[in-house]
Design a protein around this motif. Structure first.
Motif, PDB file in Angstrom:
ATOM      1  N   HIS A 129      53.605   3.532 -40.545  1.00  0.00           N
ATOM      2  CA  HIS A 129      55.006   3.835 -40.795  1.00  0.00           C
ATOM      3  C   HIS A 129      55.414   5.191 -40.214  1.00  0.00           C
ATOM      4  CE1 HIS A 129      54.438   1.108 -44.525  1.00  0.00           C
ATOM      5  NE2 HIS A 129      54.709   0.399 -43.441  1.00  0.00           N
ATOM      6  N   SER A 130      54.442   5.947 -39.705  1.00  0.00           N
ATOM      7  CA  SER A 130      54.743   7.308 -39.250  1.00  0.00           C
ATOM      8  C   SER A 130      54.738   7.470 -37.738  1.00  0.00           C
ATOM      9  CB  SER A 130      53.717   8.291 -39.851  1.00  0.00           C
ATOM     10  OG  SER A 130      52.428   8.070 -39.296  1.00  0.00           O
ATOM     11  N   ILE A 131      54.309   6.447 -37.014  1.00  0.00           N
ATOM     12  CA  ILE A 131      54.198   6.585 -35.558  1.00  0.00           C
ATOM     13  C   ILE A 131      54.861   5.385 -34.889  1.00  0.00           C
ATOM     14  CG2 ILE A 131      51.900   5.495 -35.529  1.00  0.00           C
ATOM     15  CD1 ILE A 131      51.205   7.363 -33.170  1.00  0.00           C
ATOM     16  N   PRO A 132      55.678   5.615 -33.867  1.00  0.00           N
ATOM     17  CA  PRO A 132      56.315   4.492 -33.162  1.00  0.00           C
ATOM     18  C   PRO A 132      55.274   3.599 -32.491  1.00  0.00           C
ATOM     19  CG  PRO A 132      57.379   6.573 -32.597  1.00  0.00           C
ATOM     20  CD  PRO A 132      56.133   6.915 -33.351  1.00  0.00           C
ATOM     21  N   THR A 133      55.568   2.307 -32.432  1.00  0.00           N
ATOM     22  CA  THR A 133      54.633   1.346 -31.840  1.00  0.00           C
ATOM     23  C   THR A 133      54.327   1.691 -30.387  1.00  0.00           C
ATOM     24  OG1 THR A 133      55.536  -0.364 -33.273  1.00  0.00           O
ATOM     25  CG2 THR A 133      54.232  -1.100 -31.404  1.00  0.00           C
ATOM     26  N   GLY A 134      55.364   2.074 -29.628  1.00  0.00           N
ATOM     27  CA  GLY A 134      55.160   2.382 -28.208  1.00  0.00           C
ATOM     28  C   GLY A 134      54.189   3.527 -27.999  1.00  0.00           C
ATOM     29  N   ALA A 138      50.618   3.432 -26.068  1.00  0.00           N
ATOM     30  CA  ALA A 138      50.318   4.362 -24.968  1.00  0.00           C
ATOM     31  C   ALA A 138      48.920   4.954 -25.138  1.00  0.00           C
ATOM     32  CB  ALA A 138      51.366   5.470 -24.908  1.00  0.00           C
ATOM     33  N   LYS A 139      48.521   5.223 -26.382  1.00  0.00           N
ATOM     34  CA  LYS A 139      47.173   5.736 -26.623  1.00  0.00           C
ATOM     35  C   LYS A 139      46.124   4.714 -26.187  1.00  0.00           C
ATOM     36  CE  LYS A 139      47.988   8.856 -30.556  1.00  0.00           C
ATOM     37  NZ  LYS A 139      47.329  10.059 -30.016  1.00  0.00           N
ATOM     38  N   LEU A 140      46.373   3.438 -26.518  1.00  0.00           N
ATOM     39  CA  LEU A 140      45.402   2.390 -26.216  1.00  0.00           C
ATOM     40  C   LEU A 140      45.352   2.045 -24.729  1.00  0.00           C
ATOM     41  CD1 LEU A 140      46.073  -0.042 -29.200  1.00  0.00           C
ATOM     42  CD2 LEU A 140      43.893   1.058 -28.700  1.00  0.00           C
ATOM     43  N   THR A 141      46.437   2.283 -24.010  1.00  0.00           N
ATOM     44  CA  THR A 141      46.497   1.880 -22.600  1.00  0.00           C
ATOM     45  C   THR A 141      46.469   3.080 -21.666  1.00  0.00           C
ATOM     46  OG1 THR A 141      48.920   1.761 -22.815  1.00  0.00           O
ATOM     47  CG2 THR A 141      47.675  -0.287 -23.103  1.00  0.00           C
ATOM     48  N   MET A 212      54.965   9.836 -21.621  1.00  0.00           N
ATOM     49  CA  MET A 212      54.652   8.416 -21.416  1.00  0.00           C
ATOM     50  C   MET A 212      54.810   7.653 -22.722  1.00  0.00           C
ATOM     51  SD  MET A 212      53.897   6.717 -18.754  1.00  0.00           S
ATOM     52  CE  MET A 212      53.786   4.939 -18.579  1.00  0.00           C
ATOM     53  N   GLY A 213      54.426   8.287 -23.833  1.00  0.00           N
ATOM     54  CA  GLY A 213      54.640   7.664 -25.142  1.00  0.00           C
ATOM     55  C   GLY A 213      56.115   7.444 -25.404  1.00  0.00           C
ATOM     56  N   GLY A 214      56.955   8.419 -24.988  1.00  0.00           N
ATOM     57  CA  GLY A 214      58.399   8.276 -25.145  1.00  0.00           C
ATOM     58  C   GLY A 214      58.944   7.120 -24.327  1.00  0.00           C
ATOM     59  N   VAL A 215      58.428   6.946 -23.120  1.00  0.00           N
ATOM     60  CA  VAL A 215      58.857   5.835 -22.262  1.00  0.00           C
ATOM     61  C   VAL A 215      58.539   4.499 -22.920  1.00  0.00           C
ATOM     62  CG1 VAL A 215      58.400   4.647 -20.072  1.00  0.00           C
ATOM     63  CG2 VAL A 215      58.700   7.130 -20.106  1.00  0.00           C
ATOM     64  N   THR A 216      57.307   4.348 -23.427  1.00  0.00           N
ATOM     65  CA  THR A 216      56.923   3.085 -24.059  1.00  0.00           C
ATOM     66  C   THR A 216      57.671   2.866 -25.370  1.00  0.00           C
ATOM     67  OG1 THR A 216      54.994   4.232 -25.000  1.00  0.00           O
ATOM     68  CG2 THR A 216      54.640   2.950 -23.004  1.00  0.00           C
ATOM     69  N   ASP A 217      57.980   3.953 -26.092  1.00  0.00           N
ATOM     70  CA  ASP A 217      58.774   3.825 -27.325  1.00  0.00           C
ATOM     71  C   ASP A 217      60.120   3.172 -27.045  1.00  0.00           C
ATOM     72  OD1 ASP A 217      56.857   5.006 -28.843  1.00  0.00           O
ATOM     73  OD2 ASP A 217      57.798   6.968 -28.940  1.00  0.00           O
TER      74      ASP A 217
END
Length: 597
Positions: A129-134, A138-141, A212-217
């Motif tokens: 609930h605290s971190i966006p899915t995107g 990004a961490k996993l990819t 990059m996390g922001g882009v995927t979010d």
């Protein structure tokens, strides 16, 4: 109705002191242990490649000496064969080093990704609930992809070019140690340039990862909510959001490239200066008097050959720092605290009596309590209906039963035992859940009904559950029946069909405790009646917590609790609460007065 309050800020695990880049990288290299044989073969290949560089310089010396001494005929066959042999050995070395290093790197990334996913499924609900899915994707990819470069390209260059530098320097020292010492004086200068660039590379790499996390979010939200984007005209807003996220990523990438582009020519200039000084001294009669023409040419050639490997060693620094920054992000994730399970009580099947005693609860990092002083007793096999406005705390009460969150104030017991004392897996195996927001996985209908613990259920049991949930009728009409793919989150099915599959999953589990969070909200009136009948049969002799917005579906509940602002303000049967003429009666009158005559 989903009414939980999400944390106001991300839950962070207690973080250790910042680690140095070297320590992080050595931890990353720890994942190489399982591929030690491939690593040895790769190192062997790089040794073979590197050994051929001074061999070429030595062959050049031999050619010059042979020509100057007039002994060409004696070496006419030997020299071409030696050239071929050098390039054959170098080619074999290149293959062994490159291929087996790729084996090592891909195994490391595979191990990291599986370790991260294994960690992911063990993290507490508050993390989701605290971190966006995107950002999580990004961490996993993206982050793990950066690690590949730091293993393959970085180690390849460090080993191959590093060994080449060692081999060439050793040959130069053997030829003329005094001139070689002059060349070594530039090493500290190169070290200063590389040190500064390393810090900047890692800082920029971290910024690129965040961007990059922001882009995927933004992309994942726009994809999931594409219908809302279209209906409410959000296309321009979403494109602007994506532009800003992508621009930040581009800006950081360009800064990285600028640093990288400056780093290389500066190092090259330092090397060129060293070469110029070296040649100036080498041309001095007092220094070169003991050297043959072959020695002189070979020495200068070896010194000139140093430029390429040293340049590549400094150039690979950016890739190495990207990998270290990505590893830091990955290890931060892997070091997070898992969902606590200190339970020691083992159970086979619960009876299902539930009791809340002076229980209060607030979400991690939230300021206000979501539940306040809850006192309620639900006997085994009875039904509790929770009603109230959205955000009142109904879903929070239900979500505490399977211990999605831990309770700090008061107690919640099942069969007289604190839920914290039960082994977590065994506690949850006794609970079935049907959410308002149905979760289906990208597989077949059979896979989604017989999911998890239920995957070994027989086809007869799956069909019986589907029939009980009034789902078998539409399943039979599908071309593939139970083997029909449902798509991501059941997108290929209607809302009512998805909900009936979720209900069939709960029926198949046959758990003693059942949680229904608006389980019939997505059904039409006809289907709702059929499902309600199936649920009534399912709820017999089971402890059921039903969260309902439509009061008509819970009039037969044994206990109805009215929740408002995290407190139970009324509880009793349907007739008792109507007689009180309080909050429940008011809700009841509002709903039924809205029904047209």
């Amino acid at each position: 109705m989903q009414d939980k309050v999400t944390p106001s800020s991300p839950q962070q695990a207690s973080k250790p002191a910042p680690q140095s880049g070297a320590k992080i990288y050595f931890r990353l290299l720890g994942y190489v242990k399982s591929s030690w044989l491939y690593l040895l073969l790769s190192i062997l290949g790089y040794v073979m490649y590197s050994a051929m560089e001074p061999a070429l310089a030595a062959l050049l010396k031999h050619i010059v000496d042979v020509v100057s001494e007039g002994k060409i005929t004696e070496s006419r066959l030997l020299i071409p064969l030696a050239i071929l042999a050098i390039f054959v050995v170098r080619g074999i070395g290149t293959f062994l080093g490159g291929y087996f290093m790729a084996q090592v790197a891909n195994k490391v990334v595979f191990d990291l990704r599986t370790s991260m996913f294994n960690k992911l499924v063990l993290l507490p609900s508050s993390y989701y609930h605290s971190i966006p899915t995107g950002r999580l994707l990004a961490k996993l990819t993206y982050d793990t992809e950066q690690v590949i470069g730091s293993i393959t390209q970085a180690i390849r260059v460090i080993l191959r070019e590093g060994l080449t530098v060692v081999g060439l320097l050793s040959y130069m020292i053997y030829m003329n140690w005094r001139l070689s010492l002059l060349f070594l004086l530039v090493v500290p200068l190169i070290g200063l340039v590389v040190s500064y660039a390393s810090k900047r590379f890692r800082r920029l790499s971290t910024r690129i990862q965040n961007a990059m996390g922001g882009v995927t979010d933004v992309a994942s939200e726009a994809i999931k909510g594409h219908e809302v984007v279209k209906i409410f005209g959000g296309s321009r807003y979403e494109t602007e959001r994506f532009y800003k996220a992508a621009y930040e990523n581009r800006r950081s990438q360009l800064k990285m490239e600028k640093t990288k582009s400056l780093n290389v020519p500066i190092v090259q200039f330092i090397l060129a200066s060293a070469m110029a000084i070296l040649i100036w001294f080498a041309l001095s009669p007092s220094i070169s008097s003991n050297m043959t023409p072959g020695d002189f040419i070979a020495f200068i050639t070896a010194a000139g050959m140093l430029g390429k490997p040293i340049r590549q060693l400094t150039d690979v620094n950016s890739i190495l720092q990207k990998g270290i920054a990505a590893s830091h992000s990955i290890f931060d994730f892997l070091d997070m605290e898992e969902e606590a399970d200190n339970g020691t009580v083992s159970i086979d099947r619960l009876k299902g009596s539930i009791e809340w005693k002076s229980m209060s609860f607030k979400y991690p990092n939230a300021e206000k309590r979501a539940l306040k002083n809850i006192n309620l007793s639900l006997p085994a096999g009875k039904t509790l209906a929770l009603v109230g406005r959205s955000g009142s705390g109904k879903s929070t009460m239900a979500n505490l039963i399977p211990r999605f969150y831990d309770i700090e104030d008061g107690s919640l017991t099942i069969d007289g035992i604190l839920i914290d004392d039960y082994k977590l897996t065994e506690l949850r195996s006794n609970i079935a859940l049907v959410n308002q927001q149905v979760v289906l996985f990208n597989g077949t209908i059979r896979d989604n009904i017989a999911y998890g613990y239920l995957r070994d259920a027989s086809e007869e049991d799956v069909i019986a559950a589907a029939k009980a949930a009034n789902a078998w009728g539409f399943i039979q009409e599908l071309d593939e029946g139970l083997d029909t793919m449902v798509g991501e989150n059941g997108v290929l099915l209607s809302g009512g069909q998805r909900q009936r599959i979720a209900i069939a999953r709960a029926i198949l589990k046959n758990a003693p405790i059942l949680i229904l969070d608006e389980a019939t909200s997505a059904l039409d009136t006809e289907s709702e009646r059929a499902i309600q009948s199936a649920l009534d049969n399912l709820m017999e002799n089971r402890t059921t917590i039903a969260i309902a917005h439509r009061l008509s579906t819970i009039e037969n509940a044994d206990i109805i609790a009215v929740v408002d602002h995290g407190e139970i303000i009324e509880q009793g049967s349907h007739s008792e609460l109507l007689a009180l003429d309080g909050a429940y009666a008011q809700l009841h009158n509002q709903q039924f007065s809205e029904i047209p005559a």
